[in-house]
Design an enzyme around this catalytic site. Structure first.
Site, PDB file in Angstrom:
ATOM      1  N   SER A 118      26.095  13.664  31.281  1.00 24.46           N
ATOM      2  CA  SER A 118      24.211  13.505  31.396  1.00 24.46           C
ATOM      3  C   SER A 118      24.043  14.178  31.462  1.00 24.46           C
ATOM      4  CB  SER A 118      24.506  12.497  32.650  1.00 24.46           C
ATOM      5  OG  SER A 118      23.143  12.406  33.380  1.00 24.46           O
ATOM      6  N   ARG A 159      16.459   8.344  46.363  1.00 21.75           N
ATOM      7  CA  ARG A 159      17.975   8.450  45.027  1.00 21.75           C
ATOM      8  C   ARG A 159      18.349   7.214  45.783  1.00 21.75           C
ATOM      9  NH1 ARG A 159      21.189  11.172  41.940  1.00 21.75           N
ATOM     10  NH2 ARG A 159      22.992  10.490  42.609  1.00 21.75           N
ATOM     11  N   ASP A 202      25.573   1.517  29.624  1.00 24.51           N
ATOM     12  CA  ASP A 202      24.299   3.029  30.275  1.00 24.51           C
ATOM     13  C   ASP A 202      22.985   2.058  29.857  1.00 24.51           C
ATOM     14  OD1 ASP A 202      23.288   4.976  31.158  1.00 24.51           O
ATOM     15  OD2 ASP A 202      24.540   6.499  29.353  1.00 24.51           O
ATOM     16  N   HIS A 236      25.907   4.011  33.412  1.00 23.64           N
ATOM     17  CA  HIS A 236      25.863   5.282  33.277  1.00 23.64           C
ATOM     18  C   HIS A 236      26.825   6.225  33.403  1.00 23.64           C
ATOM     19  CE1 HIS A 236      23.949   9.334  32.235  1.00 23.64           C
ATOM     20  NE2 HIS A 236      23.531  10.175  33.707  1.00 23.64           N
ATOM     21  N   ASP A 237      27.229   6.144  35.061  1.00 22.93           N
ATOM     22  CA  ASP A 237      28.207   6.721  35.944  1.00 22.93           C
ATOM     23  C   ASP A 237      29.763   6.513  35.553  1.00 22.93           C
ATOM     24  OD1 ASP A 237      27.354   6.878  37.607  1.00 22.93           O
ATOM     25  OD2 ASP A 237      27.209   6.496  39.145  1.00 22.93           O
TER      26      ASP A 237
END
Lengths: 361, 361
Positions: free
Chosen positions: A152, A220, A308, A341-342
């Protein structure tokens, strides 16, 4: 000697350099502080170093150890017999400049005012983060590292490092990252910053560190949503709601994760780091990419994840093609996963295999 | 007779019913007002009616006409010789209950307080919106409509109408819509609501109508981002930035569109309507979907767009399979386009062809 290094009770090392640090876009701080964690042993020739560049949300605590037994963010990636094997490599992970886990950042005390820098901290770039870490390694007497590994935002830092100091690296692994931010990345992150600033409790950055910032929490939640693939979340929460309508749903999931995050993270750091990501462009905005990128003389592995939606596979493909065209020895892997993405945090076995095969090459 | 209908200077009709309206989840308003626009002529048998259900952001002004020459939101869809041909059909589009373009909603004056209802407006459901429109058509003496056509939120309203009043509709076209909101839809919309409420200028809904609400602006930027496919936006703005770094970028694009939107839209309406969308579930949360859905005795066309990341094709597929299993005559079209959820507004020619073929059947 302008620097000192002390080991802290939790096992991290605290580097302070009174020569300060000059930022790429102007501005300086009188003292540069970096907190880092090491795993394994440095070889006599100092040639077995692997630097891990952490992402926006994490810190130098890659895995648990005797002095800090809490689980690290890449717990099984590093250690004896692990993909990044500490029987062979000396692993260093440095909390990013601008972050809030022991390195200089907006929450650090400005010696001139005895108050936190807050928004008086100099404008931060990815190049600054890499540069500060390089200076630390110089002070450790390490002039060349075996590998840089960055997922990332960490992948941006790895690329910046290899580009700024091209003779200092053998291998580079860039995971779910990019050579420049795309408009949709910038839009999502700038919205998060606007949400933080909308909150009156933010007070132009002069909030008390104990204040719960509702805007930061909201920002967040939005970020977290972008870290996962919506298909996976939809499937999971439709399934859960079929069994139990009342308790766990996507809103409580996002609130729980965001609450956990903001209780440990500085909102101003978040503003600085996300802005630095937005501005990152390895090609320096130049049209003649090849000439710019050819400087990066490092064998590079680029890992992409099909699901992603934040750092989209198009971005890793762009990096791969740009490096290849510039004559850099680059490899590309598209990993298949549902976790968006994680994935680099979730599927450490697969990621570890890719990394370990590549850097052992 | 409890209702009156007057035509206004801009050509819209203003329906007021002093019998008021009872909401599904409790609460009532003493007077129901609905503003609507018509195109074409009602046949003597009153059997040529097409009701268009508009989406969250729009209103009854589907296309321009003599008394209002501004371009409508579906300008070329309706008119003489257009896909929904006014030489044949009598087209009615009614501003949704809860919205802010002349129908009862949070910005309407509460006769008991002489102030806007604001957050004292009763909790709104998609079923209420359809129900109110159905009552209006009853008062117009229209007991059966030829077709309901609804894109996005409008598709929810069409489904709700056909389900509540199953013998009142011949054809239903649901475009980029769903039979229930998915967790990721709910997450995105609830974040938008939280951003609106975070803004101190919102004042628990008691803002002045002239106040520029920064939170609403931000919420709408986020919404707008979800209406387009990021690949299309990335391609467009990377291309633009290659030619002109300073002027047009994705941030100014989102700001421009959001500014235009919020200058005409009521923030409280946005809260009510998005919440109603979140709560929409044609299956009424029941496990025995077939029995519930079998009630909807309407030939249905479901149009899906491959690049829609907000109302994902999975959601239209779910609707299609559920209807088919319940024995409803349903057709499914997956349209290919780059424009994401907004495709129904952009590619009107293709959409028009699908609709026109289906309802002429």
């Amino acid at each position: 000697m302008t620097f000192t290094i002390t080991q802290q009770r939790n096992g991290t090392y605290y580097y302070r350099n009174s020569a300060g640090f000059h930022f790429k876009h102007g501005g300086r701080i009188d003292e540069l502080a970096l907190t880092y964690t090491t795993y394994g042993n440095l070889s006599a020739a100092k040639d077995n170093v692997v630097v891990i560049h952490h992402a926006l949300s994490t810190n130098s605590h890659v895995r648990s150890h005797a002095k800090n037994t809490t689980r690290g963010w890449w717990e099984n990636m590093v250690g004896p017999g692990c993909p990044i094997d500490t029987q062979r490599y000396y692993v260093i992970c440095i909390n990013n400049l601008g972050s809030c886990f022991g390195s200089s950042g907006p929450a650090s005390i400005n010696p001139n005012t005895q108050q936190a820098y807050a928004c008086d901290f100099p404008q931060l770039s990815i190049d600054d983060i890499a540069h500060a870490q390089y200076l630390l390694l110089q002070d450790l007497g390490i002039t060349r590292v075996h590998a840089l590994v960055g997922p990332s935002m960490g992948g941006m830092i790895s690329l910046s490092w290899a580009w700024q100091f091209p003779h200092s690296v053998n291998y580079l692994v860039s995971i779910s990252s990019c050579m420049r931010s795309f408009p949709s990345n910038i839009a999502l992150r700038s919205l998060q910053r606007e949400i933080i600033r909308l909150d009156p409790a933010w007070q132009q950055g002069h909030y008390q560190s104990t204040t719960k910032l509702a805007g930061f929490l909201l920002a967040r939640k939005l970020a977290h949503l972008s870290y996962r693939n919506c298909s996976e979340l939809d499937e999971k929460y439709l399934e859960l709601s079929a069994h139990d309508k009342q308790s766990r749903n996507i809103k409580t999931y996002l609130a729980h994760n965001a609450q956990k995050f903001i209780s440990n993270f500085d909102a101003n750091s978040y503003l600085y780091l996300t802005k630095a990501m937005d501005k990152f462009d390895l090609t320096q905005g130049e049209h003649n990419k090849n000439q710019i990128l050819a400087k990066l003389q490092t064998k590079t592995l680029i890992i992409s994840v099909n699901s992603d939606t934040l750092f989209h596979p198009r971005q890793q493909q762009e990096l791969y093609h740009a490096l290849t065209q510039a004559g850099i020895d680059a490899q590309f892997i598209e990993h298949t996963s549902a976790y968006g993405h994680d994935t680099f945090l979730v599927e450490t076995d697969a990621m570890g295999q890719y990394i370990s095969d590549f850097i052992a090459d």
